[in-house]
Design a protein around this motif. Sequence first.
Motif, PDB file in Angstrom:
ATOM      1  N   PHE A 130       0.806  -1.266  -0.075  1.00 28.30           N
ATOM      2  CA  PHE A 130       0.055  -0.036  -0.051  1.00 28.30           C
ATOM      3  C   PHE A 130       0.930   1.212   0.077  1.00 28.30           C
ATOM      4  O   PHE A 130       1.560   1.548   0.988  1.00 28.30           O
TER       5      PHE A 130
ATOM      6  N   VAL B  98       2.793  -4.441   2.709  1.00 35.41           N
ATOM      7  CA  VAL B  98       1.970  -5.364   3.746  1.00 35.41           C
ATOM      8  C   VAL B  98       2.287  -6.818   3.858  1.00 35.41           C
ATOM      9  O   VAL B  98       2.403  -7.402   4.719  1.00 35.41           O
TER      10      VAL B  98
ATOM     11  N   PRO C  69      -2.168 -11.925  14.694  1.00 31.34           N
ATOM     12  CA  PRO C  69      -2.493 -10.846  15.492  1.00 31.34           C
ATOM     13  C   PRO C  69      -3.150  -9.841  14.564  1.00 31.34           C
ATOM     14  O   PRO C  69      -2.968 -10.015  13.104  1.00 31.34           O
ATOM     15  N   SER C  70      -3.930  -9.054  15.030  1.00 32.27           N
ATOM     16  CA  SER C  70      -4.446  -7.839  14.241  1.00 32.27           C
ATOM     17  C   SER C  70      -3.432  -6.984  13.454  1.00 32.27           C
ATOM     18  O   SER C  70      -2.561  -6.746  13.945  1.00 32.27           O
TER      19      SER C  70
ATOM     20  N   CYS D 195      -1.870  -8.115  10.768  1.00 33.59           N
ATOM     21  CA  CYS D 195      -0.794  -8.764  10.173  1.00 33.59           C
ATOM     22  C   CYS D 195      -0.825  -9.073   8.720  1.00 33.59           C
ATOM     23  O   CYS D 195       0.057  -9.538   8.309  1.00 33.59           O
TER      24      CYS D 195
ATOM     25  N   SER E 155      -6.780 -10.077   6.248  1.00 31.04           N
ATOM     26  CA  SER E 155      -7.563  -9.419   5.305  1.00 31.04           C
ATOM     27  C   SER E 155      -7.177  -9.190   4.117  1.00 31.04           C
ATOM     28  O   SER E 155      -7.734  -9.782   3.238  1.00 31.04           O
ATOM     29  N   THR E 156      -5.918  -8.449   4.053  1.00 32.82           N
ATOM     30  CA  THR E 156      -5.569  -8.398   2.888  1.00 32.82           C
ATOM     31  C   THR E 156      -5.408  -9.497   1.745  1.00 32.82           C
ATOM     32  O   THR E 156      -5.473  -9.422   0.880  1.00 32.82           O
TER      33      THR E 156
END
Length: 333
Positions: A13, A18, A37-38, A40, A43-44
Amino acid sequence: MGSITLRQVNKKFGEVAVIPSIDLEVEEGEFVVFVGPSGCGKSTLLRLIAGLEDVTSGAVLIDGKDATRLPPAKRKLSMVFQSYALYPHMSVRANIAFPLKMAGMPKAEIDAKVADAAETLNLTDYLDRKPRQLSGGQRQRVAIGRAIVRQPSAFLFDEPLSNLDASLRVQMRLEIAELHQQLGATMIYVTHDQVEAMTMADKIVVLNKGRVEQVGSPLELYRAPANLFVAGFIGSPRMNFIRGQAAAAYGAATIGVRPEHIQISTEGGIWQGTVGVTEHLGSDTFLHIHTEDLGTLTVRAGGYVDFGPGDTISLTPDPGRIHRFDSDGRAIR
Ligand SMILES: Nc1ncnc2c1ncn2[C@@H]1O[C@H](COP(=O)(O)OP(=O)(O)O)[C@@H](O)[C@H]1O
Ligand SMILES: [Mg+2]
């Protein structure tokens, strides 16, 4: 149908990588969980597979064919999100039918498919209700129903149970696992919850900062974590880590022992400590034990144990279950 391959998939990005580079095989019919973990990159990664984001470089193959430049609608994948994204003014029936109607399917065929999906998901009695007349779990089932009717090659779930309360999460977890057995379809499931990963997955992909830390079955990750990150992430309560001389005695920079692999006694063990907080869960007792040289260790004992704060206690780790790590945090085998 439903195999997915990632080849050196990279996602930036702007200037931020990422996902530096991921290679991964998801086999036909497999239930694969991406856990980490959140933030990381779970979702991407899922969105790259779905085609909702473009890869910066690398390739996505679906059923062996290059799908890297295919738009989402052509990938034959169905995605289910944490927010159910149902149409509030439409009935359950219309919500489930929506993608088929958009595709121009004849009404009789739509009705049959909706009836089928409703049956599978125990929604038959709710088809004429509006989403607001349903519980959270039922709403999530409607969202899954909308995914099922499209008969995708694979289902992609992004933290679908995070909005539900704890007991409903446990129930839905079972329902999704059962759905997987019933449909035999490939499922990729994203969660930050290692218990969900352990209970649902055929194969877990542990992610950390956009990198794959380890891929394996739940028990492989539990028994033989490849590094300190996986060792600390999988298992609850968390593995105890011990550094310094006690670890050096085992030829390691760090040793790890799970709370359930330490025996307690009044005397005669190899480590000594003082009991701090004890947590009584009924089925288990978690003891937090302060030691002079090893820091605070957590021990999991079955049932009720008669140790309390301030008691002196003696500890014996199971020698066959001590994990050894080098100074880079990699497991020594
Ligand atoms: N559209 C975007 N633009 C810029 N950064 C993004 C975008 N989407 C996600 N990120 C960043 O990418 C990283 C991974 O995000 P995400 O895949 O949502 O993580 P997870 O699902 O594991 O919580 C985070 O640091 C996030 O801020
Ligand atoms: Mg996410």
